[in-house]
Design a protein around this motif. Structure first.
Motif, mmCIF file in Angstrom:
data_model
loop_
_atom_site.group_PDB
_atom_site.id
_atom_site.type_symbol
_atom_site.label_atom_id
_atom_site.label_comp_id
_atom_site.label_asym_id
_atom_site.label_seq_id
_atom_site.Cartn_x
_atom_site.Cartn_y
_atom_site.Cartn_z
ATOM 1 N N VAL A 175 0.858 -1.062 -0.027
ATOM 2 C CA VAL A 175 0.133 -0.124 -0.065
ATOM 3 C C VAL A 175 0.783 1.236 -0.067
ATOM 4 N N ALA A 176 1.791 1.137 0.769
ATOM 5 C CA ALA A 176 2.848 2.449 0.856
ATOM 6 C C ALA A 176 3.492 2.721 -0.563
ATOM 7 N N SER A 177 3.750 1.607 -1.230
ATOM 8 C CA SER A 177 4.647 1.629 -2.358
ATOM 9 C C SER A 177 3.418 2.197 -3.478
ATOM 10 N N PHE A 178 2.320 1.685 -3.421
ATOM 11 C CA PHE A 178 1.309 2.194 -4.419
ATOM 12 C C PHE A 178 0.953 3.808 -4.111
ATOM 13 N N ALA A 179 0.938 4.154 -2.828
ATOM 14 C CA ALA A 179 0.828 5.647 -2.404
ATOM 15 C C ALA A 179 2.000 6.578 -2.907
ATOM 16 N N LEU A 180 3.120 5.896 -2.990
ATOM 17 C CA LEU A 180 4.243 6.636 -3.359
ATOM 18 C C LEU A 180 4.404 6.996 -4.819
ATOM 19 N N LEU A 181 3.818 5.634 -5.671
ATOM 20 C CA LEU A 181 3.710 5.632 -6.947
ATOM 21 C C LEU A 181 2.661 6.813 -7.450
ATOM 22 N N MET A 182 1.596 6.925 -6.920
ATOM 23 C CA MET A 182 0.731 7.678 -7.249
ATOM 24 C C MET A 182 1.141 9.272 -6.870
ATOM 25 N N LEU A 183 1.701 9.513 -5.869
ATOM 26 C CA LEU A 183 2.217 10.746 -5.470
ATOM 27 C C LEU A 183 3.309 11.381 -6.519
ATOM 28 N N ALA A 184 4.097 10.154 -6.782
ATOM 29 C CA ALA A 184 5.027 10.782 -7.754
ATOM 30 C C ALA A 184 4.489 10.742 -9.246
ATOM 31 N N GLY A 185 3.527 10.396 -9.705
ATOM 32 C CA GLY A 185 2.741 10.819 -10.833
ATOM 33 C C GLY A 185 2.449 12.042 -10.926
ATOM 34 N N CYS A 186 2.079 12.690 -9.827
ATOM 35 C CA CYS A 186 1.499 14.146 -9.899
ATOM 36 C C CYS A 186 2.912 15.073 -10.064
ATOM 37 N N ARG A 187 2.999 15.328 -11.075
ATOM 38 C CA ARG A 187 4.160 16.332 -11.291
ATOM 39 C C ARG A 187 3.610 17.762 -11.302
ATOM 40 N N PRO A 188 4.595 18.577 -10.823
ATOM 41 C CA PRO A 188 4.052 19.974 -10.306
ATOM 42 C C PRO A 188 3.673 20.812 -11.696
ATOM 43 N N GLU A 189 4.325 20.562 -13.009
ATOM 44 C CA GLU A 189 3.879 21.195 -14.185
ATOM 45 C C GLU A 189 2.643 20.961 -14.652
ATOM 46 N N GLU A 190 1.992 19.886 -14.114
ATOM 47 C CA GLU A 190 0.768 19.664 -14.538
ATOM 48 C C GLU A 190 -0.457 20.086 -13.620
ATOM 49 N N GLN A 191 -0.019 20.593 -12.561
ATOM 50 C CA GLN A 191 -0.894 21.125 -11.526
ATOM 51 C C GLN A 191 -1.421 22.219 -12.045
ATOM 52 N N GLY A 192 -2.733 22.760 -11.765
ATOM 53 C CA GLY A 192 -3.505 23.924 -12.223
ATOM 54 C C GLY A 192 -3.931 23.741 -13.811
ATOM 55 N N ARG A 193 -3.812 22.892 -14.237
ATOM 56 C CA ARG A 193 -4.316 22.834 -15.635
ATOM 57 C C ARG A 193 -5.715 22.557 -15.625
ATOM 58 N N PRO A 194 -6.533 23.098 -16.646
ATOM 59 C CA PRO A 194 -7.925 22.893 -16.867
ATOM 60 C C PRO A 194 -8.402 21.434 -16.749
ATOM 61 N N LEU A 195 -9.145 21.018 -16.188
ATOM 62 C CA LEU A 195 -9.621 19.682 -16.354
ATOM 63 C C LEU A 195 -11.145 19.610 -16.922
ATOM 64 N N HIS A 196 -11.940 20.609 -17.057
ATOM 65 C CA HIS A 196 -13.358 20.799 -17.762
ATOM 66 C C HIS A 196 -13.040 22.050 -19.011
ATOM 67 N N TYR A 197 -13.452 21.573 -20.153
ATOM 68 C CA TYR A 197 -13.495 22.450 -21.438
ATOM 69 C C TYR A 197 -14.865 22.525 -21.470
ATOM 70 N N GLU A 198 -15.108 24.031 -22.328
ATOM 71 C CA GLU A 198 -16.363 24.130 -22.604
ATOM 72 C C GLU A 198 -16.377 23.798 -24.529
ATOM 73 N N PRO A 199 -17.250 22.994 -24.874
ATOM 74 C CA PRO A 199 -17.213 22.756 -26.123
ATOM 75 C C PRO A 199 -17.260 24.009 -27.217
ATOM 76 N N GLY A 200 -16.507 23.920 -28.036
ATOM 77 C CA GLY A 200 -16.472 25.221 -28.915
ATOM 78 C C GLY A 200 -15.707 26.165 -28.669
ATOM 79 N N VAL A 201 -15.231 26.209 -27.395
ATOM 80 C CA VAL A 201 -14.596 27.441 -26.987
ATOM 81 C C VAL A 201 -12.976 27.281 -27.055
ATOM 82 N N TYR A 202 -12.074 27.992 -27.489
ATOM 83 C CA TYR A 202 -10.612 27.654 -27.404
ATOM 84 C C TYR A 202 -10.000 28.407 -26.328
ATOM 85 N N PRO A 203 -9.538 27.588 -25.488
ATOM 86 C CA PRO A 203 -9.026 28.020 -24.162
ATOM 87 C C PRO A 203 -7.850 28.993 -24.198
ATOM 88 N N GLY A 204 -7.064 29.064 -25.238
ATOM 89 C CA GLY A 204 -5.770 29.693 -25.438
ATOM 90 C C GLY A 204 -5.948 30.916 -25.786
#
Length: 105
Positions: free
Chosen positions: A12-41
Motif C-alpha cells: 500500500v505504501a509503495s502504491f501511494a508513493l507511485l501515485m504521488l510521484a505521478g503528480c508532477r508540479p507542471e501538471e498542476q493547475g491545468r484546466p480539467l473541464h473544457y467548454e465545447p467550441g471554446v478555444y481556451p488559449g
C-alpha cells in the motif's frame, strides 16, 4: 519474518508513493473541464500569410494521400482507364472449370 500484514503495508505504501510521484508540479493547475467550441488559449497575434496558408494546404494534400482509384478526382485506375473485363485465356477458362468441379456445389 515477513507476515502478510507487513507485506500488505509495504504494498500500500509503495502504491501511494507511485501515485504521488505521478503528480508532477507542471501538471498542476491545468484546466480539467473544457467548454465545447471554446478555444481556451490566447488569440493568435496575427493572421497567417498566403505563403503559410499555401504550405498548410500542401501538407494537408500530402497527408491525405491519393484515393484508391489513383487519380485525384477519385476515379480511374492506376494502370489506365480501361474498364472492360479482361479477355480470358484458355488456361483461365480451364482453371475456372476446375474450380467449379472441385467446389463440391
Amino acid at each position: 519474518m515477513f507476515d502478510k500484514r507487513f507485506l500488505k503495508t509495504i504494498g500500500v505504501a509503495s502504491f501511494a508513493l507511485l501515485m504521488l510521484a505521478g503528480c508532477r508540479p507542471e501538471e498542476q493547475g491545468r484546466p480539467l473541464h473544457y467548454e465545447p467550441g471554446v478555444y481556451p488559449g490566447e488569440k493568435p497575434s496575427s493572421a497567417l500569410g498566403e505563403g503559410d496558408l499555401a504550405e498548410l494546404r500542401q501538407r494537408a494534400m500530402e497527408q491525405g494521400g491519393i484515393p484508391a482509384g489513383g487519380a485525384l478526382s477519385g476515379g480511374g485506375t492506376t494502370t489506365g482507364d480501361d474498364v472492360r473485363a479482361p479477355v480470358e485465356s484458355e488456361a483461365g477458362k480451364q482453371l475456372k472449370e476446375r474450380g467449379k468441379l472441385q467446389g463440391g456445389n
